[in-house]
Write a protein that holds these residues in place. Structure first.
Motif, PDB file in Angstrom:
ATOM      1  N   ALA A 174      33.020  32.973  46.632  1.00  6.22           N
ATOM      2  CA  ALA A 174      32.462  32.025  47.595  1.00  6.22           C
ATOM      3  C   ALA A 174      33.328  30.783  47.782  1.00  6.22           C
ATOM      4  CB  ALA A 174      31.060  31.616  47.159  1.00  6.22           C
ATOM      5  N   LYS A 175      34.142  30.445  46.790  1.00 10.64           N
ATOM      6  CA  LYS A 175      35.012  29.267  46.894  1.00 10.64           C
ATOM      7  C   LYS A 175      36.366  29.595  47.522  1.00 10.64           C
ATOM      8  CE  LYS A 175      32.899  26.966  42.965  1.00 10.64           C
ATOM      9  NZ  LYS A 175      33.079  26.486  41.596  1.00 10.64           N
ATOM     10  N   GLY A 176      36.565  30.863  47.892  1.00  9.62           N
ATOM     11  CA  GLY A 176      37.823  31.267  48.515  1.00  9.62           C
ATOM     12  C   GLY A 176      38.885  31.720  47.539  1.00  9.62           C
ATOM     13  N   ASN A 177      38.535  31.853  46.263  1.00 11.31           N
ATOM     14  CA  ASN A 177      39.493  32.313  45.261  1.00 11.31           C
ATOM     15  C   ASN A 177      39.576  33.833  45.252  1.00 11.31           C
ATOM     16  OD1 ASN A 177      39.900  29.641  44.197  1.00 11.31           O
ATOM     17  ND2 ASN A 177      37.897  29.839  43.248  1.00 11.31           N
ATOM     18  N   GLN A 178      40.781  34.353  45.168  1.00  6.20           N
ATOM     19  CA  GLN A 178      40.941  35.800  45.066  1.00  6.20           C
ATOM     20  C   GLN A 178      40.686  36.218  43.623  1.00  6.20           C
ATOM     21  OE1 GLN A 178      44.034  37.855  47.273  1.00  6.20           O
ATOM     22  NE2 GLN A 178      44.524  39.036  45.439  1.00  6.20           N
ATOM     23  N   ILE A 179      39.688  37.071  43.431  1.00  6.58           N
ATOM     24  CA  ILE A 179      39.341  37.541  42.087  1.00  6.58           C
ATOM     25  C   ILE A 179      39.766  38.990  41.869  1.00  6.58           C
ATOM     26  CG2 ILE A 179      37.443  35.908  41.830  1.00  6.58           C
ATOM     27  CD1 ILE A 179      35.568  38.418  42.314  1.00  6.58           C
ATOM     28  N   GLY A 180      40.340  39.589  42.892  1.00  9.20           N
ATOM     29  CA  GLY A 180      40.792  40.963  42.758  1.00  9.20           C
ATOM     30  C   GLY A 180      41.524  41.436  43.998  1.00  9.20           C
ATOM     31  N   LEU A 181      42.056  42.639  43.874  1.00  3.95           N
ATOM     32  CA  LEU A 181      42.734  43.282  44.995  1.00  3.95           C
ATOM     33  C   LEU A 181      42.443  44.768  44.917  1.00  3.95           C
ATOM     34  CD1 LEU A 181      45.970  44.590  44.099  1.00  3.95           C
ATOM     35  CD2 LEU A 181      45.725  42.330  43.092  1.00  3.95           C
ATOM     36  N   MET A 182      42.403  45.404  46.080  1.00  6.49           N
ATOM     37  CA  MET A 182      42.127  46.832  46.110  1.00  6.49           C
ATOM     38  C   MET A 182      42.825  47.473  47.294  1.00  6.49           C
ATOM     39  SD  MET A 182      38.320  47.325  47.761  1.00  6.49           S
ATOM     40  CE  MET A 182      38.567  49.070  47.781  1.00  6.49           C
ATOM     41  N   GLY A 183      42.984  48.784  47.208  1.00  6.73           N
ATOM     42  CA  GLY A 183      43.558  49.496  48.330  1.00  6.73           C
ATOM     43  C   GLY A 183      43.772  50.959  48.016  1.00  6.73           C
ATOM     44  N   SER A 224      38.248  59.829  38.212  1.00  2.38           N
ATOM     45  CA  SER A 224      37.793  58.442  38.341  1.00  2.38           C
ATOM     46  C   SER A 224      37.932  57.778  36.987  1.00  2.38           C
ATOM     47  CB  SER A 224      36.329  58.401  38.792  1.00  2.38           C
ATOM     48  OG  SER A 224      36.153  59.080  40.006  1.00  2.38           O
ATOM     49  N   PHE A 225      38.906  56.902  36.867  1.00  2.00           N
ATOM     50  CA  PHE A 225      39.184  56.239  35.598  1.00  2.00           C
ATOM     51  C   PHE A 225      39.008  54.734  35.728  1.00  2.00           C
ATOM     52  CE2 PHE A 225      42.323  59.884  35.446  1.00  2.00           C
ATOM     53  CZ  PHE A 225      41.593  60.647  34.559  1.00  2.00           C
ATOM     54  N   PHE A 226      38.608  54.100  34.624  1.00  2.00           N
ATOM     55  CA  PHE A 226      38.598  52.640  34.587  1.00  2.00           C
ATOM     56  C   PHE A 226      39.100  52.183  33.227  1.00  2.00           C
ATOM     57  CE2 PHE A 226      34.498  53.360  32.548  1.00  2.00           C
ATOM     58  CZ  PHE A 226      34.358  52.302  31.666  1.00  2.00           C
ATOM     59  N   GLU A 227      39.579  50.956  33.211  1.00  2.00           N
ATOM     60  CA  GLU A 227      40.044  50.346  31.969  1.00  2.00           C
ATOM     61  C   GLU A 227      39.739  48.861  32.012  1.00  2.00           C
ATOM     62  OE1 GLU A 227      43.971  50.161  29.071  1.00  2.00           O
ATOM     63  OE2 GLU A 227      44.247  50.835  31.131  1.00  2.00           O
ATOM     64  N   ILE A 228      39.284  48.340  30.900  1.00  4.58           N
ATOM     65  CA  ILE A 228      39.103  46.898  30.716  1.00  4.58           C
ATOM     66  C   ILE A 228      40.020  46.527  29.565  1.00  4.58           C
ATOM     67  CG2 ILE A 228      37.516  45.036  30.108  1.00  4.58           C
ATOM     68  CD1 ILE A 228      35.229  46.848  31.183  1.00  4.58           C
ATOM     69  N   SER A 229      41.014  45.718  29.862  1.00  7.12           N
ATOM     70  CA  SER A 229      41.991  45.390  28.826  1.00  7.12           C
ATOM     71  C   SER A 229      42.782  44.149  29.234  1.00  7.12           C
ATOM     72  CB  SER A 229      42.936  46.581  28.617  1.00  7.12           C
ATOM     73  OG  SER A 229      43.711  46.394  27.454  1.00  7.12           O
ATOM     74  N   GLN A 257      45.368  37.870  29.750  1.00  9.92           N
ATOM     75  CA  GLN A 257      44.267  37.819  30.705  1.00  9.92           C
ATOM     76  C   GLN A 257      43.558  39.166  30.702  1.00  9.92           C
ATOM     77  OE1 GLN A 257      46.033  36.940  34.493  1.00  9.92           O
ATOM     78  NE2 GLN A 257      46.806  34.960  33.849  1.00  9.92           N
ATOM     79  N   TYR A 258      42.226  39.148  30.719  1.00 18.57           N
ATOM     80  CA  TYR A 258      41.459  40.383  30.784  1.00 18.57           C
ATOM     81  C   TYR A 258      41.279  40.820  32.237  1.00 18.57           C
ATOM     82  CZ  TYR A 258      40.155  40.870  25.904  1.00 18.57           C
ATOM     83  OH  TYR A 258      40.183  41.082  24.545  1.00 18.57           O
ATOM     84  N   LYS A 259      41.501  42.102  32.487  1.00 17.47           N
ATOM     85  CA  LYS A 259      41.334  42.685  33.813  1.00 17.47           C
ATOM     86  C   LYS A 259      40.444  43.919  33.705  1.00 17.47           C
ATOM     87  CE  LYS A 259      44.323  39.947  35.883  1.00 17.47           C
ATOM     88  NZ  LYS A 259      43.991  39.050  36.964  1.00 17.47           N
ATOM     89  N   ALA A 315      42.716  52.252  44.292  1.00 19.06           N
ATOM     90  CA  ALA A 315      42.667  51.508  43.037  1.00 19.06           C
ATOM     91  C   ALA A 315      42.250  50.065  43.286  1.00 19.06           C
ATOM     92  CB  ALA A 315      44.037  51.550  42.351  1.00 19.06           C
ATOM     93  N   VAL A 316      41.723  49.456  42.244  1.00 21.51           N
ATOM     94  CA  VAL A 316      41.304  48.059  42.302  1.00 21.51           C
ATOM     95  C   VAL A 316      41.641  47.398  40.975  1.00 21.51           C
ATOM     96  CG1 VAL A 316      38.956  48.547  41.479  1.00 21.51           C
ATOM     97  CG2 VAL A 316      39.370  46.474  42.806  1.00 21.51           C
ATOM     98  N   GLU A 317      41.952  46.108  41.033  1.00 21.83           N
ATOM     99  CA  GLU A 317      42.088  45.316  39.809  1.00 21.83           C
ATOM    100  C   GLU A 317      41.313  44.026  40.021  1.00 21.83           C
ATOM    101  OE1 GLU A 317      45.138  45.551  36.783  1.00 21.83           O
ATOM    102  OE2 GLU A 317      45.954  43.766  37.768  1.00 21.83           O
ATOM    103  N   LEU A 318      40.412  43.742  39.077  1.00 27.17           N
ATOM    104  CA  LEU A 318      39.552  42.566  39.138  1.00 27.17           C
ATOM    105  C   LEU A 318      39.783  41.680  37.920  1.00 27.17           C
ATOM    106  CD1 LEU A 318      36.306  44.477  40.076  1.00 27.17           C
ATOM    107  CD2 LEU A 318      37.435  42.803  41.549  1.00 27.17           C
ATOM    108  N   ASP A 319      39.565  40.388  38.108  1.00 28.16           N
ATOM    109  CA  ASP A 319      39.621  39.424  37.008  1.00 28.16           C
ATOM    110  C   ASP A 319      38.349  39.594  36.170  1.00 28.16           C
ATOM    111  OD1 ASP A 319      39.428  37.180  35.362  1.00 28.16           O
ATOM    112  OD2 ASP A 319      40.144  35.799  36.909  1.00 28.16           O
ATOM    113  N   PHE A 320      38.477  40.233  35.023  1.00 27.76           N
ATOM    114  CA  PHE A 320      37.301  40.521  34.204  1.00 27.76           C
ATOM    115  C   PHE A 320      36.681  39.244  33.640  1.00 27.76           C
ATOM    116  CE2 PHE A 320      35.003  41.918  30.378  1.00 27.76           C
ATOM    117  CZ  PHE A 320      34.105  42.781  30.984  1.00 27.76           C
TER     118      PHE A 320
END
Length: 186
Positions: free
Chosen positions: A143-152, A73-78, A91-93, A170-175
């Motif tokens: 809540a405004k309908g904006n995609q802030i991430g994707l996963m699968g 289980s790995f994560f990265e913020i970069s 952009q930070y993710k 995996a997932v990637e989110l807008d940090f």
């Protein structure tokens, strides 16, 4: 910092990968090199392109470490560097990769969103990336309908191509979004 500490408490391991990736890694995921900013004077083909996503590096971390531990289980913020004209846009993710199923990863994301007091975030089943199995992927929507991430969960053909065993999700989110919208509750 709160997100980082929380993910570590959940048992995830932080990794720090290069901001540059190889053409081979881009090709292995079926992505186009034309969308990546290519460095003019690189010292190695391993660090030739600026990355658009943290996911390729995290998937490679899973690939390189499988067999060493049962649970990865790995994560990265970069930063990532989408190509806009000739200069990159930084952009930070926040990305996570785990050798587990879609629903375990979804639980980690839900726990993180709860810890950051982010409400009204939904998971919308839709085809967001060819990296993921068509049946096991979702957009993460505010809540405004904006995609802030994707996963699968990685698609079976990709898993086979990379020699990955079991399931990898995996997932990637807008940090930046997470940092801007998280709230302290007293």
């Amino acid at each position: 910092n709160k997100a980082k500490t929380f993910l570590k408490h959940l048992g995830l391991h932080e990794v720090m990968n290069y901001s540059m990736i190889s053409a081979e890694l881009i090709d292995s995921l079926g992505w186009s090199k034309d969308k990546h900013l290519k460095l003019a004077n690189t010292i190695s083909t391993e660090i030739e392109y600026m990355r658009l996503s943290l996911l390729p590096s995290l998937i490679k971390n899973i690939q390189d470490n499988q067999g060493r531990r049962e649970k990865l289980s790995f994560f990265e913020i970069s930063k990532v560097y989408p190509k806009t004209t000739e200069l990159p846009d930084e952009q930070y993710k926040l990305s996570i990769a785990m050798n587990s199923d879609f629903f375990e990863l979804k639980g980690v994301i839900e726990a993180l969103l709860q810890e950051l007091n982010l409400t009204d975030i939904t998971f919308e089943k839709k085809h967001v990336s060819k990296l993921f199995s068509p049946q096991l992927q979702a957009g993460i929507i505010d809540a405004k309908g904006n995609q802030i991430g994707l996963m699968g969960s990685l698609s079976l053909p990709l898993m086979q191509k990379l020699g990955l065993k079991g399931q990898v999700s995996a997932v990637e989110l807008d940090f930046h979004y997470l940092a801007e919208h998280s709230r302290v509750v007293t």
